[in-house]
Enzyme design. Structure first.
Site, PDB file in Angstrom:
ATOM      1  N   TYR A  59      25.943  21.904 -48.167  1.00 25.23           N
ATOM      2  CA  TYR A  59      24.525  22.170 -48.414  1.00 25.23           C
ATOM      3  C   TYR A  59      24.357  23.175 -49.552  1.00 25.23           C
ATOM      4  O   TYR A  59      24.680  24.359 -49.411  1.00 25.23           O
ATOM      5  CB  TYR A  59      23.831  22.709 -47.158  1.00 25.23           C
ATOM      6  CG  TYR A  59      23.887  21.795 -45.955  1.00 25.23           C
ATOM      7  CD1 TYR A  59      23.873  20.401 -46.107  1.00 25.23           C
ATOM      8  CD2 TYR A  59      23.949  22.310 -44.669  1.00 25.23           C
ATOM      9  CE1 TYR A  59      23.925  19.566 -45.002  1.00 25.23           C
ATOM     10  CE2 TYR A  59      23.989  21.477 -43.556  1.00 25.23           C
ATOM     11  CZ  TYR A  59      23.988  20.106 -43.734  1.00 25.23           C
ATOM     12  OH  TYR A  59      24.042  19.288 -42.633  1.00 25.23           O
ATOM     13  N   HIS A 124      32.334  16.574 -41.078  1.00 24.74           N
ATOM     14  CA  HIS A 124      31.017  16.243 -41.619  1.00 24.74           C
ATOM     15  C   HIS A 124      30.938  14.819 -42.190  1.00 24.74           C
ATOM     16  O   HIS A 124      31.648  14.485 -43.135  1.00 24.74           O
ATOM     17  CB  HIS A 124      30.690  17.251 -42.724  1.00 24.74           C
ATOM     18  CG  HIS A 124      29.255  17.293 -43.135  1.00 24.74           C
ATOM     19  ND1 HIS A 124      28.791  18.148 -44.096  1.00 24.74           N
ATOM     20  CD2 HIS A 124      28.171  16.577 -42.719  1.00 24.74           C
ATOM     21  CE1 HIS A 124      27.485  17.978 -44.259  1.00 24.74           C
ATOM     22  NE2 HIS A 124      27.098  17.025 -43.438  1.00 24.74           N
TER      23      HIS A 124
END
Length: 319
Positions: A59, A124
């Site tokens: 992110y 992820h």
């Protein structure tokens, strides 16, 4: 003031606020967020009873982790009062689920977060890698990280629901503690419901993210890159317009819908301002005290029925 409900996360013993703080916006992924705004948002979240914070090195190219770490450090939050999760395997420069990379990744993340350990370390968006590598190499490496005390619990995340059964059927029981699913428990797509009995049977905790379907269920609408079909986008626009006409907010009822199932331990929502934190907590508290607006929910569900559980190809989403 009423308190946010806490829910147990599978077999972990962790108790999470039913509303979780998604820190991806702190990485400036939806526009610049000042340090003052980030700090105010995290401070208010803590004051209002949110104890779960989720981030990833992906992110904002590590910015989200750094900002969240700085905020928690500056606020001097007692470590036992918060549950922090981060991820590994997905980075701005691509995917790398090798044992070597994920082992290095957790040390980098802990330095940015200014923590000695994370409560949950997720692998992820595993659908972008080889699921057999995840089973045979990545999960064993994460177990080593857990044994070293750098992560208390291990999780996996991704969009297609089939990835969870594939991995959980092939790893030793107890080696995956948590799954994080996104965009599959919202008013337009509740496909996760069918998987809940299986996940419970595996003793796995369940986190659901993106209750607003990555912007589809918002007044502003989705970002340009949103991979949903034009049919799904159009139906969601109609649902948004219907709520507006009635003086209601589609995001509020969508979040409340996602919070209704207590088998989902927490619903992660991206937040980047005190205003967003306040609105989300108010929606959760209103749900627990007054319930959901059943009439409006049924009207919205009727509008979205033709596109119910319609998803999109994973491989082009930004999640």
């Amino acid at each position: 003031m009423a308190a946010l409900e806490r829910r147990e996360l599978g077999s972990t013993g962790l108790k999470l606020s039913c509303l979780g703080f998604g820190a991806s916006p702190l990485g400036n992924v939806f526009g610049h967020v000042s340090h003052a705004d980030a700090l105010a948002a995290v401070r208010l979240a803590l004051q209002l009873g949110i104890n779960f914070f989720d981030t990833s090195p992906y992110y904002g190219g590590t910015v989200s982790e750094t900002v969240l770490g700085n905020c928690l450090h500056e606020l001097n939050v007692p470590r036992e009062d918060i549950v922090v999760s981060t991820k590994c395997g997905r980075y701005v420069d691509g995917f790398d689920f090798s044992a070597e990379r994920v082992t290095r990744s957790i040390d980098e993340s802990l330095a940015r977060l200014k923590l000695d350990y994370v409560d949950i370390l997720h692998c992820h968006d595993i659908e972008f890698g080889s699921l057999d590598q995840i089973v045979n190499e990545t999960i064993p490496a994460l177990q080593q990280i857990k044994a070293a005390g750098k992560a208390r619990f291990i999780g996996i995340t991704g969009l297609p629901l089939g990835i969870f059964t594939y991995v959980l059927d092939r790893v030793p029981p107890g080696s995956v503690d948590v799954v994080l699913s996104y965009c599959h428990y919202s008013v337009n797509d509740s496909a996760l419901v069918d998987l809940l009995p299986y996940l419970k049977s595996k003793g796995v905790g369940i986190i659901s993210a993106s209750p607003l379907a990555m912007g589809l269920l918002t007044d502003n609408g989705p970002p340009e890159w949103h991979p949903a079909s034009s049919e799904l986008k159009s139906a969601c626009r109609a649902a948004v317009a219907h709520c507006k006409k009635k003086g209601k907010n589609i995001s509020k009822i969508s979040l409340q819908y996602s919070l209704m199932n207590e088998e989902v331990s927490t619903v992660l929502v991206g937040m980047n301002s005190p205003k967003q934190v306040e609105e989300n907590v108010a929606a959760a508290l209103e749900l627990s005290s007054l319930g959901i607006d059943e009439d409006l929910l049924h009207e919205v569900e009727a509008i979205l029925e033709p596109v119910k559980n319609q998803t999109w190809p994973s491989g082009i989403q930004q999640g």
